[in-house]
Design a protein around this motif. Structure first.
Motif, PDB file in Angstrom:
ATOM      1  N   SER A  17       0.830  -1.209   0.000  1.00 59.77           N
ATOM      2  CA  SER A  17       0.000   0.000   0.000  1.00 59.77           C
ATOM      3  C   SER A  17       0.860   1.252   0.000  1.00 59.77           C
ATOM      4  CB  SER A  17      -0.914   0.012   1.227  1.00 59.77           C
ATOM      5  OG  SER A  17      -1.767  -1.102   1.212  1.00 59.77           O
ATOM      6  N   TRP A  18       1.872   1.285   0.850  1.00 59.16           N
ATOM      7  CA  TRP A  18       2.765   2.452   0.891  1.00 59.16           C
ATOM      8  C   TRP A  18       3.510   2.627  -0.424  1.00 59.16           C
ATOM      9  CZ3 TRP A  18       2.604   6.587   3.560  1.00 59.16           C
ATOM     10  CH2 TRP A  18       2.084   6.576   4.859  1.00 59.16           C
ATOM     11  N   LEU A  19       3.889   1.518  -1.045  1.00 56.77           N
ATOM     12  CA  LEU A  19       4.587   1.590  -2.328  1.00 56.77           C
ATOM     13  C   LEU A  19       3.689   2.195  -3.404  1.00 56.77           C
ATOM     14  CD1 LEU A  19       7.196   0.816  -3.857  1.00 56.77           C
ATOM     15  CD2 LEU A  19       6.093  -1.362  -4.383  1.00 56.77           C
ATOM     16  N   VAL A  20       2.430   1.763  -3.448  1.00 59.27           N
ATOM     17  CA  VAL A  20       1.484   2.300  -4.431  1.00 59.27           C
ATOM     18  C   VAL A  20       1.249   3.780  -4.193  1.00 59.27           C
ATOM     19  CG1 VAL A  20      -0.934   2.206  -5.196  1.00 59.27           C
ATOM     20  CG2 VAL A  20       0.359   0.082  -4.882  1.00 59.27           C
ATOM     21  N   VAL A  21       1.048   4.162  -2.935  1.00 61.13           N
ATOM     22  CA  VAL A  21       0.830   5.570  -2.608  1.00 61.13           C
ATOM     23  C   VAL A  21       2.052   6.403  -3.006  1.00 61.13           C
ATOM     24  CG1 VAL A  21       0.579   7.188  -0.678  1.00 61.13           C
ATOM     25  CG2 VAL A  21      -0.851   5.151  -0.789  1.00 61.13           C
ATOM     26  N   GLY A  26       4.567  10.395  -6.387  1.00 62.46           N
ATOM     27  CA  GLY A  26       5.699  10.793  -7.216  1.00 62.46           C
ATOM     28  C   GLY A  26       5.267  11.143  -8.630  1.00 62.46           C
ATOM     29  N   TYR A  27       4.328  10.369  -9.175  1.00 62.25           N
ATOM     30  CA  TYR A  27       3.809  10.660 -10.516  1.00 62.25           C
ATOM     31  C   TYR A  27       3.095  12.008 -10.535  1.00 62.25           C
ATOM     32  CZ  TYR A  27       1.080  10.192 -14.785  1.00 62.25           C
ATOM     33  OH  TYR A  27       0.520  10.404 -16.019  1.00 62.25           O
ATOM     34  N   GLY A  28       2.303  12.285  -9.511  1.00 60.15           N
ATOM     35  CA  GLY A  28       1.602  13.569  -9.426  1.00 60.15           C
ATOM     36  C   GLY A  28       2.566  14.738  -9.324  1.00 60.15           C
ATOM     37  N   VAL A  29       3.595  14.587  -8.529  1.00 62.85           N
ATOM     38  CA  VAL A  29       4.598  15.648  -8.386  1.00 62.85           C
ATOM     39  C   VAL A  29       5.325  15.871  -9.713  1.00 62.85           C
ATOM     40  CG1 VAL A  29       6.791  16.228  -7.263  1.00 62.85           C
ATOM     41  CG2 VAL A  29       4.888  15.357  -5.906  1.00 62.85           C
TER      42      VAL A  29
END
Length: 42
Positions: A17-21, A26-29
């Motif tokens: 879950s933490w990896l997906v978040v 990171g993609y959003g940034v």
């Protein structure tokens, strides 16, 4: 919270879950940085 209390599968699910978040954040940034660069350079 103690790690020994949680079952092993639940701890693995927490890591996933933490990896997906983290990947999505990171993609959003990165997308925001690209958009801002386009705005300021054109």
């Amino acid at each position: 919270m103690n790690d020994e209390v949680r079952p092993r599968g639940q701890r693995a699910r927490l890591w996933v879950s933490w990896l997906v978040v983290s990947v999505l954040l990171g993609y959003g940034v990165a997308q925001t940085a690209v958009t801002a660069a386009k705005l300021f350079t054109s």
